[in-house]
Design an enzyme around this catalytic site. Structure first.
Site, PDB file in Angstrom:
ATOM      1  N   TYR A  64       0.861  -1.182   0.000  1.00  0.00           N
ATOM      2  CA  TYR A  64       0.000   0.000   0.000  1.00  0.00           C
ATOM      3  C   TYR A  64       0.897   1.230   0.000  1.00  0.00           C
ATOM      4  O   TYR A  64       1.872   1.292   0.761  1.00  0.00           O
ATOM      5  CB  TYR A  64      -0.887   0.005   1.255  1.00  0.00           C
ATOM      6  CG  TYR A  64      -1.691   1.270   1.392  1.00  0.00           C
ATOM      7  CD1 TYR A  64      -2.981   1.357   0.871  1.00  0.00           C
ATOM      8  CD2 TYR A  64      -1.156   2.401   2.011  1.00  0.00           C
ATOM      9  CE1 TYR A  64      -3.719   2.523   0.970  1.00  0.00           C
ATOM     10  CE2 TYR A  64      -1.880   3.575   2.114  1.00  0.00           C
ATOM     11  CZ  TYR A  64      -3.165   3.625   1.594  1.00  0.00           C
ATOM     12  OH  TYR A  64      -3.892   4.790   1.680  1.00  0.00           O
ATOM     13  N   GLU A  86      -3.582   7.307  -4.129  1.00  0.00           N
ATOM     14  CA  GLU A  86      -3.462   6.069  -3.359  1.00  0.00           C
ATOM     15  C   GLU A  86      -3.237   4.912  -4.326  1.00  0.00           C
ATOM     16  O   GLU A  86      -4.055   4.677  -5.208  1.00  0.00           O
ATOM     17  CB  GLU A  86      -4.750   5.847  -2.563  1.00  0.00           C
ATOM     18  CG  GLU A  86      -4.735   4.592  -1.720  1.00  0.00           C
ATOM     19  CD  GLU A  86      -6.083   4.385  -1.016  1.00  0.00           C
ATOM     20  OE1 GLU A  86      -6.143   4.578   0.196  1.00  0.00           O
ATOM     21  OE2 GLU A  86      -7.061   4.037  -1.694  1.00  0.00           O
TER      22      GLU A  86
END
Ligand code: GDP
Ligand code: MN
Length: 399
Positions: free
Chosen positions: A118, A206
């Site tokens: 992530y 993101e």
């Protein structure tokens, strides 16, 4: 402003961040689909991804048939799967139970994934600077990881003046336990991501998941991006990111008449005020006295009679509207112009719900007189608390 995954990845690519090859299909016809799939004919599998402004598609499901919004399929069946996603409603943990209708489908090459990470950059309003977040538990919901095992998420602020430093990028590469070529790729990727973030006036980028492929390279498999609408004036390309299918129709209508501060909310009292501060104070008072706002419409101080009339028409047409509340502090914008706006709007749209107008300041008496003469059933006063109490009571009574 939210940006679709396929456009976000184009932007990443222009900043030298590696993304899987992909093409977006915007038209649900056999020929359009076949033309795109030609580019994948030498690959045994492809990923088919519904393009909506919400994440969680992989774990989400279509209302119509229960299948997921991200599917890895054999290329020979891809055309069917693509056609099947168009027009269907995808429900994910980010769309709410109504879900979102799919108007675009993205087809990408599949990647052999060794590990999933992530990585994100966002503006932290409390710290007043960008913040980088990284974790070696990618693919899943990062909020859950951050809550259950915060030690797994690396978070650090970036000084906006000096920018993201190479040592900070190396911290990310160490966290992800990369080595050799992949370590270097990671450092470059993080620095490039920061460049993309600043140059695009992003509020959020993101990458979830960022993957290490079995071949040992990094690739951004998914990207969620939000750009700052206030920076539109210096980005000619922002307009090209707009997707009319994703915009609230009332918000779009408001924009088209030059009202830029319309925000849809989920209550039932439509609110119109002049000035964002007054508008927010109005919402607070409504809330404190038991009402729920259906929207926030700020007509500003320079609105013309036509814009005000259009603003009222938008409020009155909205199916959720059970009451209309107007709070005007007349200055440059005289109160009677606002009163006239409502009267003109009521000539074409029926005033079917209770309406309360609080008028104070410049030309308030002229405003009261206009309303009285109009014969419309509008309660007008200069007392704000009384006005809010009245609209809350009348809206409830009309239910
Ligand atoms: P999201 O569910 O909306 O966040 O959509 P993603 O684009 O992140 O896709 C969901 C998941 O599908 C990812 O987290 C991956 O685990 C998986 N996925 C997507 N594309 C590929 C691929 O090319 N190869 C593999 N192995 N997995 C993929
Ligand atoms: Mn994802």
């Amino acid at each position: 402003m939210n940006v679709h995954e396929y456009r976000a990845k184009e932007l990443l690519k222009s900043f030298h961040i590696s993304v899987p090859f992909g093409v977006c299909i915007e038209e649900n016809t056999p020929s359009a689909i076949a033309a795109v799939l030609k580019a994948f004919k030498d690959r045994p599998k492809v990923a088919v991804k519904a393009q909506i402004h919400a994440g969680g598609r992989g774990k989400g499901h279509f209302k119509e048939n229960g299948t997921s919004g991200v599917r890895l399929v054999e290329t020979e069946y891809a055309a069917e799967v693509v056609a099947d996603m168009f027009g269907k409603t995808l429900v994910t943990n980010q769309t709410g139970s109504d879900g979102k209708v799919v108007h675009k489908v993205y087809v990408t090459e599949t990647v052999a994934v060794a590990r999933e990470f992530y990585l994100s950059l966002l503006i932290d309003r409390d710290r007043q600077c960008p913040v980088l977040m990284a974790s070696d538990s990618g693919g899943c919901d990062v909020e859950t990881v951050a809550k259950e095992s915060p030690e797994k998420v690396l978070t650090f602020p970036v000084d906006p003046l000096s920018g993201l430093q190479p040592f900070q990028a190396r911290r990310v590469a160490y966290l992800l336990q990369l080595s050799g070529e992949a370590f270097k790729e990671c450092v470059d990727l993080v620095l490039n991501l920061y460049r993309a973030f600043v140059a695009s006036d992003a509020c959020l980028i993101e990458i979830n998941p960022l993957v290490l492929t079995k071949e040992g390279h990094l690739s951004a498999l998914d990207c969620k991006m939000q750009l700052d609408d206030n920076a539109r004036f210096r980005h000619d390309n922002f307009a090209s990111f707009d997707d009319p299918n994703e915009v609230d129709p009332t918000e779009a209508e408001a924009k088209s008449v030059g009202i830029h501060n319309y925000v849809a909310l989920d209550g039932d009292i439509a609110c119109l005020a002049n000035g964002a501060g007054l508008g927010m104070a109005t919402l607070d008072l409504l809330d404190a006295l038991g009402g729920k706002a259906a929207n926030f419409l700020d007509i500003g101080d320079t609105a013309s009679a036509e814009q005000i009339e259009a603003g009222f028409r938008i409020l009155l047409k909205h199916p959720k509207t059970r009451g209309v509340f107007v709070n005007i502090f007349g200055g440059t914008l005289p109160c009677d112009r606002v009163a006239q706006g409502l009267i003109s709007a009521a000539e074409t749209v029926v005033l079917r719900v209770p309406c309360v107008m609080r008028l104070m300041g410049n030309r308030k008496n002229e405003g009261f007189t206009l309303l009285q003469r109009s014969g419309l059933s509008v309660f007008a006063t200069e007392d704000l608390t009384q006005a809010v109490e009245t609209i809350v009571r009348e809206t409830k009574a009309a239910l």
